[in-house]
Write a protein that holds these residues in place. Sequence first.
Motif, PDB file in Angstrom:
ATOM      1  N   GLY A   1       3.503   3.427  -1.052  1.00  0.00           N
ATOM      2  CA  GLY A   1       4.401   3.472  -2.200  1.00  0.00           C
ATOM      3  C   GLY A   1       4.328   4.854  -2.789  1.00  0.00           C
ATOM      4  O   GLY A   1       4.020   5.833  -2.088  1.00  0.00           O
TER       5      GLY A   1
ATOM      6  N   ALA B   1       0.830  -1.218   0.000  1.00  0.00           N
ATOM      7  CA  ALA B   1       0.000   0.000   0.000  1.00  0.00           C
ATOM      8  C   ALA B   1       0.860   1.262   0.000  1.00  0.00           C
ATOM      9  O   ALA B   1       0.660   2.157  -0.826  1.00  0.00           O
ATOM     10  CB  ALA B   1      -0.929  -0.004   1.210  1.00  0.00           C
TER      11      ALA B   1
ATOM     12  N   GLY C   1       2.110   6.020  -4.466  1.00  0.00           N
ATOM     13  CA  GLY C   1       0.738   6.523  -4.433  1.00  0.00           C
ATOM     14  C   GLY C   1       0.536   7.586  -3.370  1.00  0.00           C
ATOM     15  O   GLY C   1      -0.038   8.643  -3.631  1.00  0.00           O
TER      16      GLY C   1
END
Length: 457
Positions: free
Chosen positions: A25, A23, A27
Amino acid sequence: MAKNNNSEFATKLGVIAATLGSAVGLGSIWRFPAEVQENGGGAFLLVYLVCVLLFGIPVMIAEISLGRAGRSDAVGAYRNIHKGGSWWLGGLSGVIASYLIMGFYMVVVGWTFEYLWDSLTGSLYSGITLSDPSITDTIFHDRMEEYICSDWRPLISTFIVIAINIGVLMMGVQKGIEKVSNILIPVLFGLLLIFSGYALTMPGAAEGLKFFLAPDFSKISMPMIANALGQTFFSLSLGMGILITYSSYYPSSTNIPRTSIIVSLLTMVVAIMMGIIIFPSIFSYGGDIHSLRGTTLVFVTLPEVFAQLPGAQVWSVLFFTLLLIAALTSTISSAEVVISFVERRFKTSRVMSVLIVMLPLCLLCALSSLSFGTLADFKIFGMSIFEFLDNFTTNFLLPLTALAGVIFIGWIAPRTVLRDQITNNGELAKGLYPILDFIIRYPAPILILIILISGLI
Ligand code: PHE
């Protein structure tokens, strides 16, 4: 309740580290501040937080339940739960989403690699004088522009990171990475905390925080909500087949709701800390917030922060190393989704499967990297190849895949699947089940559908 012996404790940590490794990262660290900047600041943060709490967590719980009940790759999990029909296509679209996301994500991992390299050699900070912040800003900004628009340098670093992925994936070693992320993810949190503490002392901190935290409700619009939902899916690794694949390795004692809540909250914390770091620095260094392209934010403003700190190079090396590792723990998880699917479907060897998946990826990444320079005029629906891959996957494919997942778990699979997974066959408290069951069956699919359709019109 789970017993408190050592092996179970280790397993729980491993489960959280692996899921969090995927999750957390680019992002949350690179994409999130860019989205905030492009969608009007605080209002986007607010909508994003609501999306995570209302939809992100329930959809994560649905996907993890699907994976642990189906115990297979993304496509196989659907088939194991429900034999007939075409619902396995939901798994396939997750596999495709993972692949297309890597098409632009690897390019940014390549930039990270380049920035790490330039931090190590010191060239990133050579010729920087700190007397005038706006000149510093221009220098870092121009360097980034020049770098990503050139043909070869970003391509080389992208190929290097693909090669690193291939190396790790061929060994098939997941444990090493998990162990490394067990240590490095806490270090990443520690560093983010230090950087955000420093950012708060900057002259423009108040103005930056106002932009980031104070919502201007007039900025809320349908496209903005669609972007916030897309960011929710992206940052939590939803709709990519990753959670389905990973949760097939969860022990049956794992508390799915608790794990999902911890992972989601920590991912949100990373995003918020990134905002606290980036926006005060933009306002402090005189850079015009609207002149920066979102994609370059982290690579322009963070080096500016580092340049102010004693030991700039050390901070820079630390940050880009950790960012690289955070990104690699994500790319390896998404590559694994596709590779394990190919391996099972075509019965190819591990090495063959890795090559079948990763070599064509070089071409896709080359196209999206060149779309900043030579291929800048080649547009798909008015977007460059890079922007198209990002927008198409994030705002369309991820919600679509997640929609298939929630409809499948809420309506198609036997009702017992969700209940048994959430309560570990009745061992855990049942209080959350009716609420989650309701969200997964009604508001989640309806809202995802409305947003998907509004995005298409
Ligand atoms: N949640 C991941 C991130 O934010 C999403 C992702 C996973 C992207 C794997 C690419 C590959 O970076």
